[in-house]
Design a protein around this motif. Structure first.
Motif, PDB file in Angstrom:
ATOM      1  N   LEU A 149       0.811  -1.223   0.000  1.00 51.70           N
ATOM      2  CA  LEU A 149       0.000   0.000   0.000  1.00 51.70           C
ATOM      3  C   LEU A 149       0.843   1.271   0.000  1.00 51.70           C
ATOM      4  O   LEU A 149       0.304   2.372   0.005  1.00 51.70           O
ATOM      5  CB  LEU A 149      -0.968  -0.018   1.188  1.00 51.70           C
ATOM      6  CG  LEU A 149      -1.951  -1.185   1.172  1.00 51.70           C
ATOM      7  CD1 LEU A 149      -2.815  -1.173   2.430  1.00 51.70           C
ATOM      8  CD2 LEU A 149      -2.802  -1.168  -0.090  1.00 51.70           C
ATOM      9  N   GLN A 150       2.162   1.118  -0.040  1.00 45.52           N
ATOM     10  CA  GLN A 150       3.049   2.288  -0.093  1.00 45.52           C
ATOM     11  C   GLN A 150       2.724   3.201  -1.277  1.00 45.52           C
ATOM     12  O   GLN A 150       2.658   4.418  -1.108  1.00 45.52           O
ATOM     13  CB  GLN A 150       4.518   1.851  -0.151  1.00 45.52           C
ATOM     14  CG  GLN A 150       5.054   1.269   1.144  1.00 45.52           C
ATOM     15  CD  GLN A 150       5.345   2.306   2.200  1.00 45.52           C
ATOM     16  OE1 GLN A 150       5.803   3.412   1.913  1.00 45.52           O
ATOM     17  NE2 GLN A 150       5.079   1.953   3.444  1.00 45.52           N
ATOM     18  N   PRO A 151       2.491   2.664  -2.496  1.00 37.72           N
ATOM     19  CA  PRO A 151       2.195   3.564  -3.620  1.00 37.72           C
ATOM     20  C   PRO A 151       0.934   4.407  -3.401  1.00 37.72           C
ATOM     21  O   PRO A 151       0.875   5.560  -3.835  1.00 37.72           O
ATOM     22  CB  PRO A 151       2.018   2.611  -4.807  1.00 37.72           C
ATOM     23  CG  PRO A 151       2.789   1.387  -4.429  1.00 37.72           C
ATOM     24  CD  PRO A 151       2.630   1.272  -2.942  1.00 37.72           C
ATOM     25  N   VAL A 152      -0.051   3.864  -2.731  1.00 44.67           N
ATOM     26  CA  VAL A 152      -1.272   4.625  -2.432  1.00 44.67           C
ATOM     27  C   VAL A 152      -0.927   5.782  -1.501  1.00 44.67           C
ATOM     28  O   VAL A 152      -1.276   6.937  -1.762  1.00 44.67           O
ATOM     29  CB  VAL A 152      -2.357   3.717  -1.801  1.00 44.67           C
ATOM     30  CG1 VAL A 152      -3.560   4.542  -1.349  1.00 44.67           C
ATOM     31  CG2 VAL A 152      -2.775   2.616  -2.768  1.00 44.67           C
ATOM     32  N   ALA A 153      -0.218   5.486  -0.434  1.00 43.38           N
ATOM     33  CA  ALA A 153       0.158   6.525   0.532  1.00 43.38           C
ATOM     34  C   ALA A 153       1.051   7.581  -0.121  1.00 43.38           C
ATOM     35  O   ALA A 153       0.862   8.783   0.101  1.00 43.38           O
ATOM     36  CB  ALA A 153       0.869   5.891   1.732  1.00 43.38           C
ATOM     37  N   HIS A 154       2.006   7.144  -0.920  1.00 49.08           N
ATOM     38  CA  HIS A 154       2.899   8.102  -1.597  1.00 49.08           C
ATOM     39  C   HIS A 154       2.108   9.043  -2.501  1.00 49.08           C
ATOM     40  O   HIS A 154       2.350  10.255  -2.507  1.00 49.08           O
ATOM     41  CB  HIS A 154       3.954   7.358  -2.429  1.00 49.08           C
ATOM     42  CG  HIS A 154       5.007   6.701  -1.610  1.00 49.08           C
ATOM     43  ND1 HIS A 154       5.581   5.511  -1.982  1.00 49.08           N
ATOM     44  CD2 HIS A 154       5.602   7.049  -0.440  1.00 49.08           C
ATOM     45  CE1 HIS A 154       6.489   5.160  -1.081  1.00 49.08           C
ATOM     46  NE2 HIS A 154       6.515   6.084  -0.133  1.00 49.08           N
ATOM     47  N   ALA A 155       1.176   8.506  -3.272  1.00 50.73           N
ATOM     48  CA  ALA A 155       0.384   9.343  -4.192  1.00 50.73           C
ATOM     49  C   ALA A 155      -0.454  10.360  -3.422  1.00 50.73           C
ATOM     50  O   ALA A 155      -0.559  11.526  -3.833  1.00 50.73           O
ATOM     51  CB  ALA A 155      -0.504   8.465  -5.071  1.00 50.73           C
ATOM     52  N   LEU A 156      -1.039   9.947  -2.321  1.00 49.49           N
ATOM     53  CA  LEU A 156      -1.871  10.862  -1.536  1.00 49.49           C
ATOM     54  C   LEU A 156      -1.028  11.962  -0.898  1.00 49.49           C
ATOM     55  O   LEU A 156      -1.423  13.135  -0.907  1.00 49.49           O
ATOM     56  CB  LEU A 156      -2.656  10.094  -0.469  1.00 49.49           C
ATOM     57  CG  LEU A 156      -3.664   9.078  -1.002  1.00 49.49           C
ATOM     58  CD1 LEU A 156      -4.342   8.349   0.147  1.00 49.49           C
ATOM     59  CD2 LEU A 156      -4.676   9.732  -1.921  1.00 49.49           C
ATOM     60  N   ALA A 213      -6.017   6.622  -5.065  1.00 47.97           N
ATOM     61  CA  ALA A 213      -4.719   7.259  -5.326  1.00 47.97           C
ATOM     62  C   ALA A 213      -4.664   7.836  -6.734  1.00 47.97           C
ATOM     63  O   ALA A 213      -4.294   9.001  -6.932  1.00 47.97           O
ATOM     64  CB  ALA A 213      -3.590   6.255  -5.122  1.00 47.97           C
ATOM     65  N   GLU A 214      -5.038   7.036  -7.733  1.00 49.59           N
ATOM     66  CA  GLU A 214      -4.921   7.529  -9.105  1.00 49.59           C
ATOM     67  C   GLU A 214      -5.962   8.605  -9.392  1.00 49.59           C
ATOM     68  O   GLU A 214      -5.685   9.556 -10.114  1.00 49.59           O
ATOM     69  CB  GLU A 214      -4.975   6.402 -10.140  1.00 49.59           C
ATOM     70  CG  GLU A 214      -6.281   5.669 -10.285  1.00 49.59           C
ATOM     71  CD  GLU A 214      -7.242   6.307 -11.270  1.00 49.59           C
ATOM     72  OE1 GLU A 214      -6.838   7.132 -12.102  1.00 49.59           O
ATOM     73  OE2 GLU A 214      -8.433   5.982 -11.196  1.00 49.59           O
ATOM     74  N   HIS A 215      -7.129   8.504  -8.817  1.00 48.67           N
ATOM     75  CA  HIS A 215      -8.156   9.532  -9.011  1.00 48.67           C
ATOM     76  C   HIS A 215      -7.709  10.854  -8.386  1.00 48.67           C
ATOM     77  O   HIS A 215      -7.928  11.925  -8.955  1.00 48.67           O
ATOM     78  CB  HIS A 215      -9.477   9.058  -8.396  1.00 48.67           C
ATOM     79  CG  HIS A 215     -10.654   9.869  -8.797  1.00 48.67           C
ATOM     80  ND1 HIS A 215     -11.355   9.639  -9.949  1.00 48.67           N
ATOM     81  CD2 HIS A 215     -11.254  10.926  -8.192  1.00 48.67           C
ATOM     82  CE1 HIS A 215     -12.343  10.517 -10.046  1.00 48.67           C
ATOM     83  NE2 HIS A 215     -12.300  11.310  -8.991  1.00 48.67           N
TER      84      HIS A 215
END
Length: 173
Positions: free
Chosen positions: A22-29, A151-153
């Motif tokens: 879930l790191q990529p989600v947190a990074h994007a946010l 994250a992408e949205h």
């Protein structure tokens, strides 16, 4: 070489307590929050609701960023939207009480990111592929699908917000 403060969030290393998947989600946010914060340093509130060429306003994007995170993370928990969440959705695009300035809208967005990060910390990675229903129709998705989409949205609306802000700032000169 860039200093750590100038590196994008994803290049600064893993975030503590966030599962690796879930790191990529947190990074994007977090990246979205930093970029919105930087925009807010010199943003004129009189430009908040302007809709150049009929595009969505900066205010709408700030509201939508907050609302979508709230809604998608709610679905990821397997919950239905509350009346308050449905009211927020219906009001996106219009000034709201206590959410009528860039600073207040940014604070709501920042708070929602904190809630999202806390949820990511407590997400059981064994449940990432579990099915979750989206919306009244309960369209099937998965926990990871909802979190990734959040994250992408957020990144997509961040880009739209930055372009709209640049246009309204240029037009106001």
């Amino acid at each position: 070489m860039s200093t750590p403060q100038k590196l994008e969030v994803w290049l600064r290393g893993p975030l503590p307590n966030i599962p690796a998947l879930l790191q990529p989600v947190a990074h994007a946010l977090l990246q979205a929050r930093e970029e919105v914060a930087a925009l807010g340093h010199d943003f004129d509130n009189q430009l908040l609701w302007q809709r150049p060429a009929g595009m969505a306003s900066v205010g709408f994007h700030l509201q939508h960023l907050t609302g979508v995170l709230d809604r998608l993370f709610t679905y990821a928990r397997g919950e239905a939207l509350s009346p308050v969440q449905l009211q927020w959705l219906a009001a996106e695009g219009s000034p709201q009480i206590e959410a009528d300035s860039f600073e207040r809208l940014f604070q709501k967005f920042s708070n929602q990111i904190e809630k999202a990060l806390l949820q990511l910390e407590h997400t059981d990675i064994a449940q990432l592929t579990e099915v979750r229903g989206v919306g009244r129709a309960q369209i099937p998705s998965t926990v990871i699908g909802l979190l990734f989409h959040a994250a992408e949205h957020s990144q997509r609306h961040l880009g739209q917000l930055l372009v709209t802000a640049a246009i309204v700032k240029t037009q106001s000169r």
